[in-house]
Design a protein around this motif. Structure first.
Motif, PDB file in Angstrom:
ATOM      1  N   GLN A   1       0.833  -1.204   0.000  1.00 41.18           N
ATOM      2  CA  GLN A   1       0.000   0.000   0.000  1.00 41.18           C
ATOM      3  C   GLN A   1       0.867   1.253   0.000  1.00 41.18           C
ATOM      4  OE1 GLN A   1      -2.298  -0.932   3.499  1.00 41.18           O
ATOM      5  NE2 GLN A   1      -4.084  -1.544   2.301  1.00 41.18           N
TER       6      GLN A   1
ATOM      7  N   GLU B   1       2.252   1.787  -3.259  1.00 38.28           N
ATOM      8  CA  GLU B   1       1.197   1.984  -4.249  1.00 38.28           C
ATOM      9  C   GLU B   1       1.240   0.942  -5.363  1.00 38.28           C
ATOM     10  OE1 GLU B   1       1.035   6.007  -5.669  1.00 38.28           O
ATOM     11  OE2 GLU B   1       0.538   6.812  -3.694  1.00 38.28           O
TER      12      GLU B   1
ATOM     13  N   ASP C   1      -0.345  -2.182  -4.455  1.00 34.65           N
ATOM     14  CA  ASP C   1      -1.267  -3.178  -3.905  1.00 34.65           C
ATOM     15  C   ASP C   1      -2.394  -3.535  -4.878  1.00 34.65           C
ATOM     16  OD1 ASP C   1      -1.812  -0.406  -3.179  1.00 34.65           O
ATOM     17  OD2 ASP C   1      -3.641  -1.161  -2.233  1.00 34.65           O
ATOM     18  N   GLU C   2      -2.866  -2.550  -5.658  1.00 32.27           N
ATOM     19  CA  GLU C   2      -3.957  -2.841  -6.589  1.00 32.27           C
ATOM     20  C   GLU C   2      -3.511  -3.802  -7.680  1.00 32.27           C
ATOM     21  OE1 GLU C   2      -5.772   0.682  -8.089  1.00 32.27           O
ATOM     22  OE2 GLU C   2      -6.388   1.400  -6.098  1.00 32.27           O
ATOM     23  N   GLY C   3      -2.324  -3.595  -8.210  1.00 29.27           N
ATOM     24  CA  GLY C   3      -1.801  -4.499  -9.219  1.00 29.27           C
ATOM     25  C   GLY C   3      -1.592  -5.896  -8.667  1.00 29.27           C
TER      26      GLY C   3
ATOM     27  N   ASP D   1      -3.266  -7.268  -6.082  1.00 25.84           N
ATOM     28  CA  ASP D   1      -4.577  -7.869  -5.812  1.00 25.84           C
ATOM     29  C   ASP D   1      -5.231  -8.400  -7.078  1.00 25.84           C
ATOM     30  OD1 ASP D   1      -4.318  -7.307  -3.137  1.00 25.84           O
ATOM     31  OD2 ASP D   1      -5.474  -5.443  -3.225  1.00 25.84           O
ATOM     32  N   ALA D   2      -4.955  -7.754  -8.205  1.00 27.97           N
ATOM     33  CA  ALA D   2      -5.545  -8.193  -9.461  1.00 27.97           C
ATOM     34  C   ALA D   2      -4.928  -9.498  -9.965  1.00 27.97           C
ATOM     35  CB  ALA D   2      -5.381  -7.112 -10.520  1.00 27.97           C
ATOM     36  N   LYS D   3      -3.776  -9.864  -9.416  1.00 27.32           N
ATOM     37  CA  LYS D   3      -3.057 -11.036  -9.932  1.00 27.32           C
ATOM     38  C   LYS D   3      -2.947 -12.174  -8.928  1.00 27.32           C
ATOM     39  CE  LYS D   3       1.030 -12.016 -12.732  1.00 27.32           C
ATOM     40  NZ  LYS D   3       2.195 -11.413 -13.424  1.00 27.32           N
TER      41      LYS D   3
ATOM     42  N   LYS E   1      -4.165 -13.987  -5.033  1.00 26.10           N
ATOM     43  CA  LYS E   1      -5.237 -14.110  -4.045  1.00 26.10           C
ATOM     44  C   LYS E   1      -4.723 -13.975  -2.620  1.00 26.10           C
ATOM     45  CE  LYS E   1      -8.163 -17.118  -6.894  1.00 26.10           C
ATOM     46  NZ  LYS E   1      -8.859 -18.433  -6.977  1.00 26.10           N
TER      47      LYS E   1
ATOM     48  N   TYR F   1       6.111 -10.695  -6.981  1.00 26.49           N
ATOM     49  CA  TYR F   1       5.551  -9.479  -7.567  1.00 26.49           C
ATOM     50  C   TYR F   1       6.498  -8.296  -7.418  1.00 26.49           C
ATOM     51  CZ  TYR F   1       2.081  -5.993  -8.893  1.00 26.49           C
ATOM     52  OH  TYR F   1       1.410  -4.985  -9.539  1.00 26.49           O
TER      53      TYR F   1
ATOM     54  N   ASN G   1       4.677  -5.617 -13.073  1.00 25.39           N
ATOM     55  CA  ASN G   1       4.750  -4.576 -12.051  1.00 25.39           C
ATOM     56  C   ASN G   1       5.843  -3.592 -12.464  1.00 25.39           C
ATOM     57  OD1 ASN G   1       5.063  -2.967  -9.794  1.00 25.39           O
ATOM     58  ND2 ASN G   1       5.846  -4.616  -8.474  1.00 25.39           N
TER      59      ASN G   1
ATOM     60  N   TYR H   1      -0.203   2.550   7.846  1.00 23.80           N
ATOM     61  CA  TYR H   1      -1.017   1.424   7.416  1.00 23.80           C
ATOM     62  C   TYR H   1      -0.988   0.277   8.428  1.00 23.80           C
ATOM     63  CZ  TYR H   1      -1.396   3.671   2.879  1.00 23.80           C
ATOM     64  OH  TYR H   1      -1.664   4.555   1.872  1.00 23.80           O
TER      65      TYR H   1
END
Length: 314
Positions: free
Chosen positions: A51, A54, A56-58, A60-62, A64, A74, A81, A183
């Motif tokens: 997070q 920045e 984390d979104e990438g 999470d998309a790949k 689980k 990653y 990435n 965080y």
């Protein structure tokens, strides 16, 4: 100097520094993950690290599950990435090839050798002690390139753009490492000031290679207030925000001397410096550490845009 050459030198230094910084951020997230885990095995500290970076979104998309193996893959090896170590080293080498004649032999060889060695690594072989060794090696790659630059590069505008790339990226990373505390502790404010809290602050200090020098300055045990002060406001600490901003400021003035004109980049640097001048760690914590760091990161990012516009990067 052509704008494209200035751009390549700037981003070459940024990518080398970012590769080191990704290794530093992953290392502190990994060390923190050894102390706490969420239900289902996902480490809150590895998540907080992503997070802050920045990415984390990438992720999470790949993936689980945020376990050590998936996050390491990653952050270190995943070409999808753009901030992974592999992506950074490849981008650095690509930029270096574009300005090969502007580099010294030592600078080029340090980048090329690093890429060839990294490309030979098999991700499935990296775990446990080998993972720690790889993180150390990544940091050494950055140090070798910096050593070659500082020892052999002519002190001209090419040197200035290289230094700007390095310290803009380093300032961004130090702010993000500090922001990991936000965080991690956000869900459980009762931890603040406790043993776990201090342990996490200590790991963050280690991520900045500052745990030994901290003792020379404060002569005291690790304390959150002092650690934040050290990494934000101490001008003698080479990864602090104050140190980085001072170098950025000096370097844009070097460009002013070379080209004979002041640009919008100076204004962008002044806006970052305003956050630090006359500030104190007490006021920063009162304002909100996360809020302060977010504002710093935003203003620091504007320096890159201002440099691109002022010196025709595009």
């Amino acid at each position: 100097m052509l704008g494209r050459t200035a751009q390549n030198l700037f981003w070459l230094s940024r990518y080398i520094e970012r590769a080191e910084n990704m290794a530093r951020m992953f290392e502190v997230g990994y060390r923190m993950s050894l102390t706490s885990r969420r239900e289902g095995g996902a480490s809150e500290h590895l998540i907080s690290m992503m997070q802050a970076a920045e990415v984390d979104e990438g992720f999470d998309a790949k993936y689980k599950l945020a376990d050590v193996k998936s996050v390491a893959d990653y952050m270190i090896f995943d070409e999808a990435n753009p901030s992974s170590v592999k992506s950074c080293l490849l981008a650095a080498r690509t930029n270096a090839r574009s300005v090969r004649t502007a580099l010294t032999t030592e600078m080029w060889e340090s980048i090329n050798a690093a890429w060839l060695e990294f490309a030979a690594i098999r991700p499935r072989d990296i775990s446990g002690a080998k993972l720690q060794e790889l993180l150390f090696w990544i940091k050494q790659v950055s140090h070798r390139y910096r050593g070659a630059l500082l020892s052999t590069f002519l002190r001209d505008d090419g040197y200035a753009f290289s230094q700007l790339g390095n310290f803009v990226e380093r300032a961004d990373n130090t702010a993000r490492i500090l922001d990991m505390k936000y965080y991690v502790l956000l869900p459980r404010a009762t931890m603040v000031g406790g043993e776990v809290d201090i342990a996490q602050w200590t790991m963050i200090l280690r991520a900045a290679s500052a745990h030994r020098s901290y003792r020379h300055v404060y002569h005291d045990r690790y304390k959150a207030w002092n650690i934040a002060d050290y990494l934000i406001l101490r001008p003698e600490m080479p990864r602090s925000l104050a140190f980085c901003v001072d170098w950025i400021n000096r370097t844009v003035h070097m460009l002013e001397d070379i080209y004979g004109t002041r640009t919008g980049a100076h204004d962008a640097v002044d806006a970052v410096a305003e956050l630090l001048e006359g500030n104190s760690v007490d006021r920063i914590f009162e304002y909100g550490l996360h809020e302060f760091l977010t504002e710093f990161i935003n203003r620091n990012n504007r320096i890159t845009d201002a440099l691109a516009e002022s010196y025709n990067f595009y």
